[in-house]
Design a protein around this motif. Structure first.
Motif, short mmCIF file in Angstrom:
data_model
loop_
_atom_site.label_atom_id
_atom_site.label_comp_id
_atom_site.label_asym_id
_atom_site.label_seq_id
_atom_site.Cartn_x
_atom_site.Cartn_y
_atom_site.Cartn_z
N THR A 137 51.02 38.72 31.83
CA THR A 137 50.67 37.66 30.62
C THR A 137 51.70 36.67 30.37
O THR A 137 53.11 37.10 30.50
N LYS A 138 51.63 35.66 29.77
CA LYS A 138 52.54 34.78 29.18
C LYS A 138 53.47 35.42 28.07
O LYS A 138 52.86 35.73 27.30
N GLY A 139 54.85 35.58 28.68
CA GLY A 139 55.68 36.24 27.64
C GLY A 139 55.54 37.93 27.43
O GLY A 139 56.31 38.47 26.66
N GLY A 140 54.71 38.21 28.37
CA GLY A 140 54.50 39.77 28.45
C GLY A 140 55.09 40.56 29.36
O GLY A 140 54.87 41.69 29.62
N GLY A 141 55.52 39.90 30.23
CA GLY A 141 56.09 40.63 31.60
C GLY A 141 55.28 40.67 32.93
O GLY A 141 54.24 40.44 32.73
N THR A 142 55.87 41.06 33.76
CA THR A 142 54.98 41.43 35.04
C THR A 142 55.10 42.99 35.38
O THR A 142 56.13 43.53 35.28
N PHE A 143 54.03 43.48 35.78
CA PHE A 143 53.64 44.67 36.11
C PHE A 143 52.99 45.09 37.46
O PHE A 143 52.29 44.23 37.75
N VAL A 144 53.40 46.11 38.10
CA VAL A 144 52.55 46.24 39.31
C VAL A 144 51.77 47.79 38.89
O VAL A 144 52.37 48.63 38.54
N GLU A 145 50.54 48.01 39.25
CA GLU A 145 49.59 48.96 39.25
C GLU A 145 49.11 49.74 40.31
O GLU A 145 48.62 48.88 41.17
N LEU A 231 55.46 35.80 39.33
CA LEU A 231 56.99 35.52 39.64
C LEU A 231 57.82 35.18 38.18
O LEU A 231 58.90 35.81 37.98
N THR A 232 57.22 34.22 37.47
CA THR A 232 58.10 33.55 36.45
C THR A 232 58.32 34.80 35.11
O THR A 232 59.22 35.08 34.55
N GLU A 233 57.22 35.52 35.27
CA GLU A 233 57.26 36.82 34.04
C GLU A 233 58.29 37.91 34.36
O GLU A 233 58.58 38.62 33.64
N ALA A 234 58.43 37.96 36.09
CA ALA A 234 59.39 38.87 36.42
C ALA A 234 60.83 38.28 36.17
O ALA A 234 61.88 38.88 36.82
N GLY A 235 60.81 37.32 35.89
CA GLY A 235 62.29 36.36 35.85
C GLY A 235 62.72 35.39 37.19
O GLY A 235 63.71 35.02 36.77
N GLY A 236 61.62 35.27 37.76
CA GLY A 236 61.96 34.33 38.85
C GLY A 236 61.59 32.83 38.29
O GLY A 236 61.20 32.54 37.00
N LYS A 237 61.57 31.91 39.17
CA LYS A 237 61.40 30.42 38.79
C LYS A 237 60.46 29.94 40.07
O LYS A 237 60.81 30.18 41.14
#
Length: 284
Positions: A137-145, A231-237
């Motif tokens: 989610t925007k501003g919430g980071g990226t996760f793998v489940e 990608l972007t929420e995991a720090g990429g561009k």
């Protein structure tokens, strides 16, 4: 701002359900697993695309309705072309990587993105054969489940451009892209199918760059919206070569031009370098 974490809970459930359904077609265990492959604009469409699209749309519409949300799916877009007037729009690809699905590489994915205006704010990418769901989610980071639980993801750091690994398509390649790849300073390549699977490789630190160049056709909103936010929420561009952001639900579903996704450290330099290399491209 809507309650994105609450919306995400339901969307993840829908993602798992869609993954189970799509996998049943892949492994031939669906009630009617005949793929009935047809071609639309030279791209294959299967019965699995249609069935999973119906499942996702029905589930999302049942959960969130039509009053506040619009819906754009690869399999239904032709019946409702143009910019959707809603502020909040679901953009869905029920089967990204259809050729890989047909060829049994396992590298296919499901993309579900929620866009506010022209930018993604929630994303789920399901990869059935890996039994994983990536979500953000925007501003919430990226996760793998996985069945074992959820884990936060962050793109890798790399010391030099020469050491970067580029993920490339098996099927969506053309003379211009081959020229660009040949002239990049980083020559390590990894062939992966779906865009969702490519971006998964970046956020799981197995690769560092993905490049898309439109030719006679271009990738569509549903190819890019969910993977971009992952990608972007995991720090990429993930941008155009001119560093401008991708935009969705603009009235043109095509993502024209050069697009570059990276683990961000050298992103601007890579974009500039790609554009400069292509200045010397002369089609045969």
């Amino acid at each position: 701002m809507r309650n994105l974490p609450e919306i995400l809970i339901k969307t993840r459930q829908i993602g798992w359900g869609a993954a189970k359904l799509l996998s049943s077609y892949y492994h031939g265990t669906a009630q009617d697993s005949h793929l009935d492959i047809q071609y639309k604009d030279n791209e294959p469409v299967t019965a699995a695309d249609v069935a999973v699209s119906h499942y996702i749309l029905s589930a999302l519409q049942s959960a969130f309705g039509h009053q506040d949300f619009g819906y754009i799916s690869e399999e239904t877009y032709q019946s409702q072309p143009g910019k959707h007037p809603a502020e909040w729009v679901w953009i869905i690809d029920p089967l990204d990587g259809t050729r890989d699905f047909i060829n049994k590489t396992g590298e296919y994915a499901i993309h579900i993105a929620l866009v506010q205006g022209t930018r993604p704010v929630l994303a789920v990418v399901a990869i059935p054969e890996a039994q994983k769901i990536f979500y953000a989610t925007k501003g919430g980071g990226t996760f793998v489940e996985t069945a074992a639980g959820s884990q936060k993801l962050q793109v890798s750091s790399q010391p030099s451009i020469e050491d970067l690994v580029v993920v490339v398509s098996r099927s969506h390649r053309n003379q211009k892209l081959e020229f660009l790849l040949k002239n990049l300073p980083c020559q390590q390549q990894k062939s992966i199918g779906s865009v969702g699977c490519k971006i998964a490789a970046l956020v799981e630190q197995q690769a560092n760059i993905y490049i898309s160049l439109s030719g006679k056709s271009a990738p569509k909103d549903w190819d890019m919206a969910a993977p971009e936010l992952i990608l972007t929420e995991a720090g990429g561009k993930f941008t155009h070569f001119d560093h401008s952001p991708l935009q969705y639900n603009t009235g043109d579903i095509n993502q024209w031009g050069g697009l570059l996704a990276s683990n961000s450290q050298d992103h601007i330099n890579l974009c500039n370098l790609a554009a400069k290399i292509l200045e010397d491209f002369v089609p045969e």
